[in-house]
Design a protein around this motif. Structure first.
Motif, mmCIF file in Angstrom:
data_model
loop_
_atom_site.group_PDB
_atom_site.id
_atom_site.type_symbol
_atom_site.label_atom_id
_atom_site.label_comp_id
_atom_site.label_asym_id
_atom_site.label_seq_id
_atom_site.Cartn_x
_atom_site.Cartn_y
_atom_site.Cartn_z
ATOM 1 N N GLY A 574 0.788 -1.218 0.000
ATOM 2 C CA GLY A 574 0.000 0.000 0.000
ATOM 3 C C GLY A 574 0.821 1.270 0.000
ATOM 4 O O GLY A 574 0.254 2.373 0.017
ATOM 5 N N ARG A 575 2.125 1.179 -0.008
ATOM 6 C CA ARG A 575 2.993 2.363 0.009
ATOM 7 C C ARG A 575 2.860 3.125 -1.305
ATOM 8 O O ARG A 575 2.865 2.540 -2.381
ATOM 9 C CB ARG A 575 4.440 1.943 0.237
ATOM 10 N N ILE A 576 2.757 4.451 -1.221
ATOM 11 C CA ILE A 576 2.611 5.308 -2.403
ATOM 12 C C ILE A 576 3.724 6.346 -2.394
ATOM 13 O O ILE A 576 3.975 7.009 -1.374
ATOM 14 C CB ILE A 576 1.240 6.002 -2.432
ATOM 15 N N VAL A 577 4.408 6.464 -3.507
ATOM 16 C CA VAL A 577 5.434 7.486 -3.699
ATOM 17 C C VAL A 577 4.854 8.545 -4.625
ATOM 18 O O VAL A 577 4.488 8.255 -5.769
ATOM 19 C CB VAL A 577 6.720 6.890 -4.303
ATOM 20 N N GLY A 578 4.770 9.798 -4.135
ATOM 21 C CA GLY A 578 4.117 10.839 -4.917
ATOM 22 C C GLY A 578 2.617 10.615 -4.924
ATOM 23 O O GLY A 578 2.008 10.258 -3.915
ATOM 24 N N ARG A 579 1.991 10.816 -6.075
ATOM 25 C CA ARG A 579 0.547 10.579 -6.235
ATOM 26 C C ARG A 579 0.348 9.236 -6.921
ATOM 27 O O ARG A 579 1.019 8.919 -7.908
ATOM 28 C CB ARG A 579 -0.087 11.685 -7.069
ATOM 29 N N SER A 580 -0.591 8.432 -6.432
ATOM 30 C CA SER A 580 -0.802 7.102 -7.011
ATOM 31 C C SER A 580 -1.146 7.207 -8.489
ATOM 32 O O SER A 580 -2.055 7.961 -8.877
ATOM 33 C CB SER A 580 -1.929 6.366 -6.292
ATOM 34 N N PRO A 581 -0.435 6.472 -9.359
ATOM 35 C CA PRO A 581 -0.780 6.485 -10.783
ATOM 36 C C PRO A 581 -2.186 5.965 -11.066
ATOM 37 O O PRO A 581 -2.712 6.193 -12.150
ATOM 38 C CB PRO A 581 0.287 5.573 -11.405
ATOM 39 N N LEU A 582 -2.793 5.239 -10.087
ATOM 40 C CA LEU A 582 -4.125 4.671 -10.282
ATOM 41 C C LEU A 582 -5.236 5.604 -9.832
ATOM 42 O O LEU A 582 -6.417 5.286 -10.021
ATOM 43 C CB LEU A 582 -4.234 3.346 -9.514
ATOM 44 N N ALA A 583 -4.899 6.753 -9.257
ATOM 45 C CA ALA A 583 -5.920 7.624 -8.691
ATOM 46 C C ALA A 583 -6.922 8.094 -9.731
ATOM 47 O O ALA A 583 -8.127 8.191 -9.448
ATOM 48 C CB ALA A 583 -5.247 8.827 -8.015
ATOM 49 N N ALA A 584 -6.465 8.372 -10.947
ATOM 50 C CA ALA A 584 -7.368 8.894 -11.979
ATOM 51 C C ALA A 584 -8.333 7.852 -12.507
ATOM 52 O O ALA A 584 -9.318 8.195 -13.168
ATOM 53 C CB ALA A 584 -6.551 9.464 -13.140
ATOM 54 N N PHE A 585 -8.074 6.572 -12.216
ATOM 55 C CA PHE A 585 -8.870 5.506 -12.819
ATOM 56 C C PHE A 585 -10.053 5.073 -11.962
ATOM 57 O O PHE A 585 -10.766 4.140 -12.322
ATOM 58 C CB PHE A 585 -7.961 4.316 -13.148
ATOM 59 N N GLY A 586 -10.265 5.710 -10.820
ATOM 60 C CA GLY A 586 -11.487 5.521 -10.076
ATOM 61 C C GLY A 586 -11.468 4.349 -9.127
ATOM 62 O O GLY A 586 -10.471 3.632 -8.964
ATOM 63 N N ASP A 587 -12.634 4.171 -8.465
ATOM 64 C CA ASP A 587 -12.786 3.100 -7.487
ATOM 65 C C ASP A 587 -12.581 1.732 -8.150
ATOM 66 O O ASP A 587 -13.008 1.504 -9.282
ATOM 67 C CB ASP A 587 -14.189 3.147 -6.869
#
Length: 717
Positions: A574-587
């Motif tokens: 679950g570690r995230i560096v910067g902003r998650s690349p998956l954030a734009a792809f929704g739930d």
């Protein structure tokens, strides 16, 4: 018997009058001797010719069609006019004293018009004698019960028809059932069901949003280890392509081995126009058995059951040619108007489109109608027309609106046929995925995904790469389902994968999902090993504006998602560096990617294109402006339209996620009808069956009768 004889005489009379009219219009068609004949003699000659043509159509045509099953069935549609004209020439030669004659090209026209006239007459008389049809069907069912020694018993539980409208997303369907100002909805029949007899529910696909994974999950209950529409397997050194017959058969075998079950349709089921059988014994146009030969393969029998009627054959062949010209006109209009985005629609595509939107649709719909008349318990059929057109015209284009209207008429026809069935039926509409719009990756950035991978590996790249708008070829060919269905109908050999050098990367595409494998490295390459061999590759891919994210495996961190500017999402921790690349792809994106990451056949690098949440656009790595296969937008959100008397697919507040969950819901609905109608250790219920010959005649009758049928009865819910 008397009514049937009157119908035969009426059709004969109309055919005779049609032949007389054509003889007066067409200069190369005559029904008299060179010296001339009386009106009475000419009428007798026309009656003789019409009668001979009718007998040949009834007796010889089915034999011709069955013989032609040994050659490409796709070609059969193109030969219909020639064969029908040949039968007319034979009929004219049977007229005494050689009074009938026609040039071959004229005979083709005369035969087509006569077939249409006789079909229209039969249609009118069938509608007028609907009660006789009902009594005949009841007698057939009663005869079946007597042969089995059955004298009565409780009524049959309702059967279920699952109609898959391939590629129609929840948003597209919702718009298609809404009134458009003063104009009716695009899909009027379906619009009448929504929120009255049926409930519309969206569901979400896994990462691989395409028919291979979704239909395998829906019919066989497993999408395990299906990372995309096509992928490279290092163990077998083969490219698996979901719509190739041998690959489909292997995927079906693997799913059955995992679940210990043959599928959703094992008990008295029928599979029509699908990639997989679902365990059904009654099959038509099913790709997973298309490569088989022998008496156990009935996939091609669907062509025979439909084309054995010359009226069906003529109508479909005419529609096929009309669809080709429609596509040529629509393509020319798009070019003249400089519409964007746009892809090439030449070559064989007009024929592939016509096959999907006419031939496959007609054969599948006819097969489903026959299944309903036979009282079959569970039917699953796929109508691929929208998906094929949307790939090349866009998911919301005027071209696809026309296709949706015709599909709505097919749904209405199937629903009305239920009125004549020997049991009640529930109709469930669903889709396997949606489609997301957007310019192709090659058009947007001037190079293909393979070009980008080769550049990152310091391998030679074609000179035209980097020229924006260059219309570079798509990676690994188009993924539309209809193309391989047409190849199977043509009985063409399967195509091997593209040739690669021993150390060259294998780059494949599934819509906006790309897969990169290094065949010379056994097992799945780690991030560390990729960096050692190709230090620039991962950053070249991740930082490209057309790429949304990469999935790789790290020796230290497990499954890792990479994005632009050094962004990372470590899925195992679950570690995230910067902003998650998956954030734009929704739930659901994180769970979907995490699940795929553990598949043994996941490639060394999985590439998902960029996604714009504001426009819903993605960039396909194939030549498609409407695509599906990865994450991003409408492609991941198909629909389920289910009768209100069935139990809800989910609990309140829950989402329906994954084709495997859909499979479980459909199984539950089959059990609710005084089940079990799926394997539970006992055989399914017996239902009256109709012989092949009777089924074909009844099918023609009910097709005509349905045009004048009253509103849908409750049994269609």
């Amino acid at each position: 018997m008397g009514a049937a004889l009157l119908r035969v005489l009426a059709v004969w009379a109309v055919s005779t009058l049609t032949m007389l009219a054509l003889a007066g219009i067409l200069p190369d068609f005559r029904l008299q001797s060179a010296d001339g004949d009386s009106t009475t003699r000419i009428a007798i000659t026309a009656a003789s010719g019409a009668g001979a043509f009718g007998l040949l159509s009834a007796l010889v045509w089915p034999l011709l069609v069955r013989a032609l099953l040994l050659v490409p069935a796709f070609v059969l549609g193109l030969l219909v006019f020639v064969l029908n004209g040949s039968l007319l020439l034979v009929a004219l030669n049977l007229i005494p004293d050689g009074r009938g004659a026609a040039e071959p090209e004229t005979a083709v026209v005369v035969a087509a018009v006569m077939s249409a006239a006789s079909s229209a007459t039969s249609t009118f008389l069938t509608v007028r004698d609907d009660g006789a049809y009902r009594r005949r069907l009841a007698r057939l069912a009663d005869r079946r019960r007597r042969r089995r020694g059955e004298t009565g018993g409780p009524p049959q539980p309702p059967g279920t028809v699952f109609l898959q409208i391939d590629g129609v997303g929840h948003d597209v369907l919702r718009d298609a059932v809404r009134p458009r100002g003063n104009r009716p909805p695009i899909m009027e029949t379906v619009a009448g069901w929504v929120d009255t007899t049926h409930t519309l529910t969206p569901w979400r696909t896994d990462w691989s949003s395409q028919t291979g994974a979704s239909q395998l999950g829906i019919l066989h209950g497993s999408t395990e280890d299906v990372p995309a529409f096509r992928w490279y397997e290092k163990e077998t050194r083969q490219v698996i392509v979901s719509n190739r017959p041998t690959s489909a058969a292997e995927l079906q075998r693997r799913a059955a081995a995992r679940t210990g079950d043959e599928g959703l349709l094992t008990v008295d089921g029928a599979s029509r126009g699908n990639l997989f059988t679902g365990g059904a014994e009654e099959l038509a146009l099913v790709l997973s058995v298309a490569a088989r030969r022998g008496r156990h393969n009935r996939s091609r029998s669907g062509y025979f059951a439909y084309f054995r009627d010359p009226a069906n054959a003529t109508r479909t062949a005419g529609s096929f040619l009309a669809e080709i010209f429609r596509e040529l006109g629509q393509s020319a209009r798009a070019r003249l108007r400089r519409e964007t985005p746009r892809v090439g629609r030449g070559g064989l595509y007009p024929f592939i489109r016509a096959f999907a939107t006419v031939v496959e649709r007609d054969v599948v719909v006819a097969a489903v109608m026959g299944d309903i008349l036979s009282g079959r318990t569970a039917i699953y059929a796929d109508l691929v027309a929208y998906d094929e057109v949307a790939h090349h015209s866009g998911p919301r284009s005027r071209d696809t609106h026309q296709v949706l209207r015709r599909l709505d008429r097919s749904v209405a026809l199937i629903a009305k046929v239920v009125e004549h069935a020997p049991r009640d039926y529930r109709i469930v509409l669903l889709s396997d995925h949606g489609q997301s719009p957007g310019a192709t990756f090659a058009d947007a950035y001037g190079l293909t995904l393979e070009d980008l991978v080769r550049a990152g590996c310091a391998l030679p790249v074609p000179r035209q790469a980097g020229r924006t708008g260059g219309h570079r070829p798509a990676v690994a060919g188009g993924g539309a389902e209809a193309r391989e269905a047409a190849r199977a109908a043509l009985r063409r050999p399967e195509r091997d994968g593209d040739g690669h050098g021993p150390s060259d990367p294998v780059v494949l595409a599934s819509g906006n999902l790309g897969l990169v494998s290094f065949p010379d490295v056994p097992g799945r390459m780690s991030r560390e090993e990729i960096d050692r061999r190709h230090p620039a590759l991962l950053r070249t891919l991740a930082d490209h504006p057309g790429v949304g994210f990469l999935l790789i495996r790290s020796e230290r961190h497990g499954a890792v998602v990479l994005g632009a500017d050094g962004a990372e999402h470590h899925l195992d921790t679950g570690r995230i560096v910067g902003r998650s690349p998956l954030a734009a792809f929704g739930d659901g994106a994180v769970a979907a990617v995490r699940r795929t990451a553990r598949f043994p056949n996941a490639p060394d690098i999985m590439v998902n294109s960029a996604y714009d949440p504001a426009t819903g656009e993605v960039h396909a790595f194939e030549g498609q402006i409407g695509s599906h296969g990865g994450l991003g937008g409408a492609q991941s959100h198909p629909f389920l339209l289910w009768p209100i008397e069935l139990s809800p697919p989910t609990r309140p507040g829950e989402q329906l996620v994954g084709a495997e969950r859909v499979h479980a819901v459909l199984r539950r609905w089959l059990r609710e009808a005084d089940g079990p109608q799926v394997p539970e250790g006992t055989d399914g219920p017996e239902v009256p069956q109709v012989s092949e010959g009777e089924e074909t005649r009844l099918l023609g009758d009910v097709t005509a009768a349905s045009a004048a049928s009253p509103p849908l009865p409750d049994k269609t819910r």
